[in-house]
Each structure stands twice: as structure tokens, then as C-alpha cells.
Design a protein around this motif. Structure first.
Motif, PDB file in Angstrom:
ATOM      1  N   LEU A 224       0.824  -1.207   0.000  1.00 56.91           N
ATOM      2  CA  LEU A 224       0.000   0.000   0.000  1.00 56.91           C
ATOM      3  C   LEU A 224       0.863   1.264   0.000  1.00 56.91           C
ATOM      4  O   LEU A 224       0.546   2.243  -0.678  1.00 56.91           O
TER       5      LEU A 224
ATOM      6  N   GLU B 169       0.786   4.277  -2.690  1.00 56.47           N
ATOM      7  CA  GLU B 169       0.524   5.643  -2.256  1.00 56.47           C
ATOM      8  C   GLU B 169       1.646   6.580  -2.692  1.00 56.47           C
ATOM      9  O   GLU B 169       1.397   7.747  -3.033  1.00 56.47           O
ATOM     10  N   TYR B 170       2.883   6.078  -2.698  1.00 56.44           N
ATOM     11  CA  TYR B 170       4.010   6.893  -3.175  1.00 56.44           C
ATOM     12  C   TYR B 170       3.856   7.170  -4.672  1.00 56.44           C
ATOM     13  O   TYR B 170       4.089   8.302  -5.127  1.00 56.44           O
TER      14      TYR B 170
ATOM     15  N   ARG C  10       1.062   7.251  -6.314  1.00 55.37           N
ATOM     16  CA  ARG C  10      -0.054   8.200  -6.466  1.00 55.37           C
ATOM     17  C   ARG C  10       0.400   9.621  -6.161  1.00 55.37           C
ATOM     18  O   ARG C  10       0.012  10.571  -6.860  1.00 55.37           O
TER      19      ARG C  10
ATOM     20  N   SER D  75      -3.238   9.856 -11.593  1.00 54.72           N
ATOM     21  CA  SER D  75      -3.234   9.485 -10.179  1.00 54.72           C
ATOM     22  C   SER D  75      -4.525   8.782  -9.770  1.00 54.72           C
ATOM     23  O   SER D  75      -4.518   7.954  -8.852  1.00 54.72           O
TER      24      SER D  75
ATOM     25  N   ASP E 155      -5.260   5.502  -7.518  1.00 51.53           N
ATOM     26  CA  ASP E 155      -6.188   5.559  -6.391  1.00 51.53           C
ATOM     27  C   ASP E 155      -7.158   4.377  -6.431  1.00 51.53           C
ATOM     28  O   ASP E 155      -7.481   3.786  -5.394  1.00 51.53           O
TER      29      ASP E 155
ATOM     30  N   ILE F 222      -5.330   1.403  -5.160  1.00 59.33           N
ATOM     31  CA  ILE F 222      -5.217   1.417  -3.700  1.00 59.33           C
ATOM     32  C   ILE F 222      -6.518   0.942  -3.059  1.00 59.33           C
ATOM     33  O   ILE F 222      -6.521   0.156  -2.100  1.00 59.33           O
TER      34      ILE F 222
END
Length: 215
Positions: A40, A44-45, A47, A175, A179, A182
Motif C-alpha cells: 500500500l 501511495e508513493y 499516487r 493518479s 487511487d 489502492i
């Protein structure tokens, strides 16, 4: 450690201590939170990197839009000022012709009204120019009072963009796509956590480093 007294030595007591122990604890057939956290965090990095690029592109687009708002304002203002100059001259001529009795009062008043409307148009465009100047200046972070002198952008080159290629780049760099990944990864994690909730708990314990210091 107790050493009892003998004929050759006296009684003694010593101690051994392990102040530090390093190892790992690996659950078997159980939910591994650390693995999911690492996956995760990587997403997130990614994104965050994509969002940063998108923000820079959004800022550039906004600057271009505000530039052309001011540029079109200048073009309209120049046209309105030329029109006002022409109508003012026409109104003066109409007033003189009315005094000579060559035109009627109604015709003269119509020309004067057109000149007044043109003057109001110029005043409105001047106010719009001031507002657009301040919007562009504030967005660029310029604090002092400035008057922009905008140059003609010239002919804009036409770009042919392949729809399939554009969609491919959007899926790769947007992005929001990350998302979605994620959110999907979180759903998979929760599913695995629920499935393993009632599994038997088995752990593998191993000490990697366990120094022993005499005291």
C-alpha cells in the motif's frame, strides 16, 4: 551459577544475562499486515508522484487560460477604443450638421447615444482588464503593481493525438487510476484478513542474535 565449595576451591556464584535479543516472528497461515502495508505504501508513493505532476500541469494550464483572458481583453479594448474615437468624431459632425439644419434632432441624438454606449463599453473593458491583470498577477505570485505587455502568440501548431495512445498514457500516469488500485488493494486486504480470522495460529520464532554477557 552456584559452585559449591570443595577441598580445592571456595563457594562462588555467577550470573549470565542476555540484555538484547534479535529475531523474527513469522505467523504461518495468518494475515500478514506488514506485507500489505508495504504494498500500500508503494502505491501511495506512486499516487503522490503522479498527483504532483498533475498539479504542475494544472497550474500551467491555469496560467495559459488567464494569459489569454487578458490578451483577448486587450484586443477587445483596442477595437472598442477605435470605435469610440470614430463615434465621437461622428457625434461632433452630427451636432454641427444639426446646427446647420441638415439633419434632424432624432438622428443627432441617435449618433450621440451610440457614442455614449461606446464610451461605456470602453470603461467596462478597462475594468475587466484591471481585474484580469490582478488575477494573472496574483496567480503568478507577483506582489507589486505591474502592467503586462502581452505579445501575439502567433499561429498555434496543430497537434494530432492518437486516442488509443492518449488513453494508454492516461491509464499509466493518472493518479486516479492508482487511487483505484489502492482501493482495490485495501478491499483485497480486508478480504484476506476476514478469511484468515478463524485460521489456527502457528508462529515460527527464531533468535538471530542473542549475546550473553557475564555479570
Amino acid at each position: 551459577l552456584d559452585l559449591f565449595a570443595t577441598s580445592s576451591q571456595n563457594k562462588s556464584i555467577s550470573y549470565l544475562s542476555a540484555p538484547l535479543s534479535i529475531g523474527f516472528n513469522q505467523p504461518l497461515f495468518q494475515f500478514n499486515q506488514f506485507k500489505w502495508n508495504q504494498e500500500l505504501m508503494e502505491l501511495e508513493y506512486q499516487r503522490a508522484e503522479k498527483f504532483f505532476v498533475e498539479e504542475k500541469e494544472t497550474i500551467a494550464l491555469e496560467v495559459v487560460n488567464r494569459y489569454f483572458q487578458l490578451y483577448l481583453n486587450d484586443l477587445s479594448l483596442a477595437t472598442a477604443q477605435d470605435n469610440l474615437q470614430y463615434l465621437d468624431s461622428l457625434a461632433n459632425t452630427a451636432e454641427k450638421r444639426f446646427e446647420l439644419g441638415r439633419i434632424g434632432e432624432t438622428e443627432m441624438l441617435q449618433v450621440q447615444l451610440s457614442a455614449k454606449n461606446a464610451d461605456a463599453r470602453v470603461a467596462g473593458l478597462l475594468q475587466d482588464r484591471q481585474n484580469n491583470t490582478e488575477r494573472l498577477r496574483d496567480y503568478l505570485g507577483i506582489r507589486e503593481e505591474v502592467i503586462f505587455s502581452l505579445s501575439d502568440p502567433g499561429e498555434i501548431e496543430e497537434y494530432l493525438i492518437d486516442k488509443t495512445e492518449a488513453l494508454s498514457f492516461a491509464n499509466l500516469n493518472r493518479s486516479r487510476i492508482t487511487d483505484f488500485e489502492i482501493r482495490l488493494k485495501n478491499a483485497q486486504m480486508e478480504l484476506e484478513q476476514a478469511q484468515n480470522a478463524n485460521q489456527p495460529e502457528l508462529n515460527v520464532l527464531e533468535d538471530c542474535v542473542k549475546p550473553k554477557l557475564p555479570v
